[in-house]
Scaffold this active site. Structure first.
Site, PDB file in Angstrom:
ATOM      1  N   ASP A 148       8.767   6.170   5.850  1.00 39.26           N
ATOM      2  CA  ASP A 148       7.713   5.496   6.614  1.00 39.26           C
ATOM      3  C   ASP A 148       8.422   4.306   7.296  1.00 39.26           C
ATOM      4  O   ASP A 148       9.655   4.306   7.395  1.00 39.26           O
ATOM      5  CB  ASP A 148       6.563   5.062   5.685  1.00 39.26           C
ATOM      6  CG  ASP A 148       5.298   4.691   6.439  1.00 39.26           C
ATOM      7  OD1 ASP A 148       4.552   5.588   6.834  1.00 39.26           O
ATOM      8  OD2 ASP A 148       5.051   3.483   6.663  1.00 39.26           O
TER       9      ASP A 148
ATOM     10  N   LYS B 255       0.901   6.823  -0.828  1.00 37.09           N
ATOM     11  CA  LYS B 255       1.749   5.956  -0.003  1.00 37.09           C
ATOM     12  C   LYS B 255       2.405   4.945  -0.919  1.00 37.09           C
ATOM     13  O   LYS B 255       1.822   4.526  -1.922  1.00 37.09           O
ATOM     14  CB  LYS B 255       0.920   5.224   1.055  1.00 37.09           C
ATOM     15  CG  LYS B 255       1.751   4.611   2.172  1.00 37.09           C
ATOM     16  CD  LYS B 255       2.358   5.677   3.076  1.00 37.09           C
ATOM     17  CE  LYS B 255       2.114   5.469   4.514  1.00 37.09           C
ATOM     18  NZ  LYS B 255       2.121   6.602   5.363  1.00 37.09           N
TER      19      LYS B 255
END
Ligand code: GLU
Length: 426
Positions: free
Chosen positions: A156, A116
């Site tokens: 995201d 991430k």
């Protein structure tokens, strides 16, 4: 030993995402065949990069942004996960989100580890040019560490297909080769796959539908409240409405609207396109944002940020089913409260996995140079969500536990098998 130490750490600050992710791994591992060594390896990311990203603002000044990329575990394949542009991004949040990606990819049996990234910024305050320079700067800073066999970013919170397009282009300028498989969630013109934008919301709908069936219910006639009306929540709302549910409330950062007879989601989307918020929508009445979570509905879909359902409000939630669209929307304490109250929670790593599943299709499509139709993507996503849901529900029944620890058990078993095969653990 690891267990005792971490449980203590978790007990102190279980409301923050990193402690929550660690607690969930420890709790879930109890329902897997994994040894303590596996748990130890999963409790921290393999690598975390922190970079400075200088960006020339439109007014001529220079601003240096902080960016991160965490690669949590690559035992099953290259790291995979989105990049978040948000003012609250911090290193612990990025680590937690990467951990959840490892578990999500293992649970859904994708050939990926978890990663991430994030940049501390308010994308809403950046001009398109500044956003482009920031996106390109992120890739310049991290290019040696990403790639189709190393780490594959995606959108995201706060990032989009356009951001991915700038990143693919920057990556091509740096490496000298056009590598669409280095990023997913791209625009169609640049190797994107039909249905990626809708995938997370559609997957939430499939997961919710399966869970409703297990509760002896079906989608038509059920009432739904959705927290967050962005890339995830807006599509989840649309698919529930199309499936015959009544979506009675929706919120965003600015406010919430409620209509007990059901909101017209397509009209609401047009209103949001025009005004940038659900607020002021004529087809419902305004309510407090926090009230949305407490409405008397059948299904609650938290599709905003982490920690929204917490010890302070979990006791007042009236929904029968919570389907987690966001990553980490329920704190560990709240999870226990909901379980004790008999409320079913379809956990994030299962409920919102549609996004990364279709990212995998996109990556596979790019690598094979084949192209997939929207129908094929939907059909395969539905089949995958049903298989994974059934596996988790079956494990939950066998161990007599909620869906979350069951899902972690399934995922950690897969990770443990690969770690053993590679000789990382005993
Ligand atoms: N950001 C999404 C998630 O949290 C998608 C990640 C991806 O497609 O790689 O699952």
């Amino acid at each position: 030993m690891v267990l005792a130490q971490s449980e203590q750490a978790g007990a102190e600050t279980a409301a923050d995402p990193l402690s929550a992710a660690r607690r969930q791994i420890i709790d879930g591992a109890r329902f897997s065949s994994a040894s303590d060594e596996v748990v130890q390896l999963l409790l921290q990311p393999a690598r975390v990069y922190e970079v400075a990203i200088p960006v020339r603002r439109d007014d001529g000044s220079l601003e240096v942004f902080t960016g991160y990329r965490a690669q949590h575990c690559d035992v099953l394949g290259p790291a995979k996960g989105g990049i978040r542009f948000h003012p609250a991004v911090n290193v612990d949040e990025v680590k937690a989100l990467a951990m959840w990606m490892t578990i999500k990819c293992a649970l859904t049996d994708l050939p990926y580890g978890g990663g991430k990234g994030g940049v501390v910024c308010d994308p809403g305050s950046l001009s398109p040019g500044e956003l482009e320079r920031l996106s390109r700067g992120y890739v310049r800073a991290l290019a040696p560490h990403i790639g189709p066999d190393r780490d594959i970013p995606a959108p995201d919170v706060g990032t989009s297909a356009q951001v991915m397009a700038w990143m693919v282009d920057e990556y091509a300028q740096i490496t000298g080769s056009f590598e669409p498989a280095a990023f997913t969630g791209k625009p169609l013109e640049l190797g994107g796959i039909p249905g990626r934008a809708e995938a997370t919301g559609l997957g939430i709908f499939f997961a919710g539908r399966e869970a409703l069936h297990d509760l002896g219910r079906s989608v038509p006639g059920t009432t739904v409240a959705v927290q967050g009306f962005g890339k995830v929540g807006s599509y989840a709302a649309r698919y529930f409405a199309q499936g015959g549910a009544r979506v009675v409330a929706v919120s965003d950062v600015f406010g919430a609207v409620y209509n007990p007879d059901g909101l017209d989601i397509e009209q609401l989307r047009l209103h949001v396109d025009r005004t940038g918020t659900v607020k002021g929508f004529a087809g419902g009445r305004e309510i407090e944002r926090d009230q949305l979570l407490l409405l008397p509905v059948d299904v609650l879909v938290p599709a905003a940020l982490e920690g929204q359902i917490h010890a302070g409000n979990a006791g007042a939630i009236q929904a029968r089913l919570v389907v987690e669209g966001a990553n980490g929307p329920t704190t560990v304490e709240a999870d226990e409260i909901l379980a004790a109250r008999g409320i079913t929670v379809v956990p994030d790593i299962l409920a919102n996995a549609g996004g990364v599943i279709v990212s995998y299709f996109e990556w596979a499509m790019n690598r094979s140079r084949l192209s997939w139709t929207a129908e094929e993507v939907q059909r395969r996503l539905e089949a995958k969500m049903k298989t994974v849901y059934a596996e988790v529900a079956d494990r939950a029944r066998r161990i007599n536990q909620p869906l979350r620890p069951a899902a972690y058990g399934v995922a950690i078993d897969r990770l443990a098998g690969a770690m053993r095969a590679r000789g990382w653990v005993k």
